[in-house]
Design a protein around this motif. Structure first.
Motif, PDB file in Angstrom:
ATOM      1  N   LEU A 133       0.821  -1.201   0.000  1.00 16.04           N
ATOM      2  CA  LEU A 133       0.000   0.000   0.000  1.00 16.04           C
ATOM      3  C   LEU A 133       0.861   1.260   0.000  1.00 16.04           C
ATOM      4  CD1 LEU A 133      -2.772   1.349   0.178  1.00 16.04           C
ATOM      5  CD2 LEU A 133      -2.682   1.047   2.666  1.00 16.04           C
ATOM      6  N   GLN A 134       1.922   1.245   0.768  1.00 21.34           N
ATOM      7  CA  GLN A 134       2.801   2.411   0.839  1.00 21.34           C
ATOM      8  C   GLN A 134       3.402   2.732  -0.523  1.00 21.34           C
ATOM      9  OE1 GLN A 134       5.850   2.036   3.816  1.00 21.34           O
ATOM     10  NE2 GLN A 134       6.925   3.881   3.164  1.00 21.34           N
ATOM     11  N   GLU A 135       3.880   1.722  -1.225  1.00 17.54           N
ATOM     12  CA  GLU A 135       4.456   1.938  -2.554  1.00 17.54           C
ATOM     13  C   GLU A 135       3.389   2.434  -3.533  1.00 17.54           C
ATOM     14  OE1 GLU A 135       6.462  -1.500  -3.994  1.00 17.54           O
ATOM     15  OE2 GLU A 135       8.087  -1.395  -2.510  1.00 17.54           O
ATOM     16  N   LYS A 168       5.343   6.891  10.455  1.00 17.26           N
ATOM     17  CA  LYS A 168       4.824   6.352  11.714  1.00 17.26           C
ATOM     18  C   LYS A 168       3.849   5.190  11.547  1.00 17.26           C
ATOM     19  CE  LYS A 168       5.219  10.646  14.419  1.00 17.26           C
ATOM     20  NZ  LYS A 168       6.082  10.086  15.480  1.00 17.26           N
ATOM     21  N   TYR A 169       3.164   5.125  10.402  1.00 17.18           N
ATOM     22  CA  TYR A 169       2.106   4.133  10.251  1.00 17.18           C
ATOM     23  C   TYR A 169       2.706   2.724  10.124  1.00 17.18           C
ATOM     24  CZ  TYR A 169      -2.343   2.072   8.967  1.00 17.18           C
ATOM     25  OH  TYR A 169      -3.470   1.302   8.967  1.00 17.18           O
ATOM     26  N   PRO A 170       2.097   1.718  10.777  1.00 13.48           N
ATOM     27  CA  PRO A 170       2.615   0.332  10.714  1.00 13.48           C
ATOM     28  C   PRO A 170       2.181  -0.374   9.424  1.00 13.48           C
ATOM     29  CG  PRO A 170       0.696   0.419  12.143  1.00 13.48           C
ATOM     30  CD  PRO A 170       0.967   1.840  11.736  1.00 13.48           C
ATOM     31  N   TRP A 171       2.804  -0.033   8.318  1.00 14.95           N
ATOM     32  CA  TRP A 171       2.383  -0.523   7.002  1.00 14.95           C
ATOM     33  C   TRP A 171       2.478  -2.038   6.860  1.00 14.95           C
ATOM     34  CZ3 TRP A 171       0.161   3.207   4.213  1.00 14.95           C
ATOM     35  CH2 TRP A 171       0.533   4.530   4.460  1.00 14.95           C
ATOM     36  N   ASN A 172       3.433  -2.656   7.485  1.00 16.73           N
ATOM     37  CA  ASN A 172       3.710  -4.077   7.206  1.00 16.73           C
ATOM     38  C   ASN A 172       3.450  -4.975   8.404  1.00 16.73           C
ATOM     39  OD1 ASN A 172       4.697  -3.576   4.491  1.00 16.73           O
ATOM     40  ND2 ASN A 172       6.490  -2.653   5.467  1.00 16.73           N
ATOM     41  N   ASP A 173       2.430  -4.652   9.184  1.00 20.14           N
ATOM     42  CA  ASP A 173       2.123  -5.500  10.330  1.00 20.14           C
ATOM     43  C   ASP A 173       1.212  -6.656   9.917  1.00 20.14           C
ATOM     44  OD1 ASP A 173      -0.342  -4.410   9.978  1.00 20.14           O
ATOM     45  OD2 ASP A 173      -0.495  -3.496  11.952  1.00 20.14           O
ATOM     46  N   GLN A 174       0.522  -7.235  10.864  1.00 21.99           N
ATOM     47  CA  GLN A 174      -0.281  -8.434  10.598  1.00 21.99           C
ATOM     48  C   GLN A 174      -1.750  -8.130  10.325  1.00 21.99           C
ATOM     49  OE1 GLN A 174       1.268 -11.438  10.256  1.00 21.99           O
ATOM     50  NE2 GLN A 174       3.072 -10.108  10.481  1.00 21.99           N
ATOM     51  N   GLU A 175      -2.078  -6.885  10.013  1.00 22.13           N
ATOM     52  CA  GLU A 175      -3.481  -6.508   9.763  1.00 22.13           C
ATOM     53  C   GLU A 175      -3.913  -6.777   8.318  1.00 22.13           C
ATOM     54  OE1 GLU A 175      -5.691  -5.563  11.845  1.00 22.13           O
ATOM     55  OE2 GLU A 175      -4.571  -5.032  13.634  1.00 22.13           O
ATOM     56  N   GLN A 176      -3.169  -7.602   7.590  1.00 24.93           N
ATOM     57  CA  GLN A 176      -3.480  -7.852   6.185  1.00 24.93           C
ATOM     58  C   GLN A 176      -4.651  -8.833   6.050  1.00 24.93           C
ATOM     59  OE1 GLN A 176      -1.496  -6.277   3.729  1.00 24.93           O
ATOM     60  NE2 GLN A 176      -0.560  -5.237   5.462  1.00 24.93           N
ATOM     61  N   VAL A 177      -5.654  -8.438   5.270  1.00 23.22           N
ATOM     62  CA  VAL A 177      -6.842  -9.269   5.051  1.00 23.22           C
ATOM     63  C   VAL A 177      -7.256  -9.148   3.581  1.00 23.22           C
ATOM     64  CG1 VAL A 177      -7.720  -9.070   7.424  1.00 23.22           C
ATOM     65  CG2 VAL A 177      -8.351  -7.341   5.718  1.00 23.22           C
ATOM     66  N   PHE A 178      -8.146 -10.019   3.146  1.00 23.47           N
ATOM     67  CA  PHE A 178      -8.726  -9.914   1.815  1.00 23.47           C
ATOM     68  C   PHE A 178      -9.509  -8.617   1.749  1.00 23.47           C
ATOM     69  CE2 PHE A 178     -12.364 -11.167  -1.117  1.00 23.47           C
ATOM     70  CZ  PHE A 178     -11.609 -11.051  -2.278  1.00 23.47           C
TER      71      PHE A 178
END
Length: 332
Positions: A133-135, A168-178
């Motif tokens: 998402l960041q990219e 600051k945002y946690p872009w690559n944490d474990q909140e990834q979902v469909f």
């Protein structure tokens, strides 16, 4: 194939569409076809009538058909899928006779109904690689700057604040979902009883808050509705961290959609066109008023350009508030 359909379908796809109709309905005969407008999808979408029943025929790019559409249809989130071909990109789905969400559910029920739908999307098992998402956002901002469509202190302030979010945002944490990734009003339909989600072209594994933020930016207003929305989604009281992350992503979502609007507006004019640089007075309320009065349309340059400005102004306004500073402190 009927002459009615052949007038609309590109010649290279006529055989594939005829096959689709035969396999779905046992006939390639249709009584009517019309182009459906209103979405931002690059794929042509048609309403077709087969044996007196309406359906949606979509011509995706060859080889790019998202299997995600079938996942969503099987989960009962997208309309019933009557045909799909992962090679040609052609799909045929049920047509939803859309009714305004706010009229059906009212302000008290809509946040909960919407949150439940987003939660259903995010509950679909999905194993594909996540988008970055960041990219994606960085690329959109870089494209905006290259277009030279708009500049000035409001733009600089917006991107300066986004740089703080970015760090600051946690872009690559474990909140990834469909995730659907484009929950705008064109893709959120209602048949009078329940919500259906269409256009899964950009769906992927992603941060759960992008869907929550996008849906809320279009339909959730005020603290009471926001609390009902988050509490429903998280099945209980949303804690300070969840609320802070959601609020920050709402501003990121506004930036994303503003970049999309400016991209569309830039494509409508020559490269050397002198775009109006004024930002004062371009608010979401004024945009909605003009849209409601029929004086603006998102199908036009003027509508796209004003909506982009209104979204950017709203993001900047929110990022000037104490709540934004507090939310950054919480997630940081």
């Amino acid at each position: 194939m009927s002459q009615t359909l052949s007038q609309h379908i590109p010649a290279p796809l006529t055989a594939a569409v005829e096959t689709a109709l035969q396999q779905a309905f046992g006939t390639a005969s249709i009584t009517d076809v019309s182009l459906l407008a209103g979405g931002l999808s690059a794929s042509p979408v048609f309403k077709i009538i087969v044996r007196d029943q309406p359906y949606v025929l979509k011509l995706g790019k060859s080889g790019s058909f998202p299997a995600n559409l079938k996942l969503a249809a099987d989960a009962g989130i997208a309309p019933p899928l009557h045909y799909h071909d992962t090679t040609s990109g052609i799909s045929i789905s049920g047509l939803i006779n859309n009714k305004p969400l706010r009229n059906v559910f009212g302000p008290e029920r809509l946040p909960q109904e919407l949150a439940a739908t987003v939660r259903a999307i995010h509950s679909v098992p999905y194993q594909a690689t996540a988008d970055n998402l960041q990219e994606t956002i960085d690329g959109m901002i870089a494209g905006f700057r290259k277009s030279n469509i708009l500049s000035g202190p409001v733009i600089d302030e917006c991107f300066s604040n986004y740089d703080i979010i970015r760090s600051k945002y946690p872009w690559n944490d474990q909140e990834q979902v469909f995730s659907h990734n484009d929950l705008n009003p064109s893709n959120i339909l209602c048949d009078g009883e329940r919500i259906w989600i269409i256009d899964w072209d950009v769906s992927s594994l992603n941060d759960r808050y992008i869907d929550l933020a996008n849906a809320a930016n279009f339909f959730v207003y005020g603290e009471e509705q926001e609390k009902a929305f988050l509490d429903t989604y998280f099945d209980g009281a949303a804690d300070e961290y969840k609320a802070a992350r959601f609020y920050i992503m709402r501003q990121v979502g506004r930036i994303i959609y503003s970049m999309l609007m400016f991209q569309l507006a830039a494509q409508a004019k020559p490269k050397d066109y002198a775009h109006n640089q004024e930002m004062e007075g371009f608010t979401l309320q004024e945009f909605r008023t003009q849209m409601g009065a029929g004086t603006l349309s998102l199908a036009t340059y003027e509508g796209q350009f004003m909506y982009g400005k209104a979204l950017l102004n709203e993001a900047v306004h929110q990022m000037r508030t104490p709540r934004f500073a507090a939310a950054l402190a919480v997630i940081g």
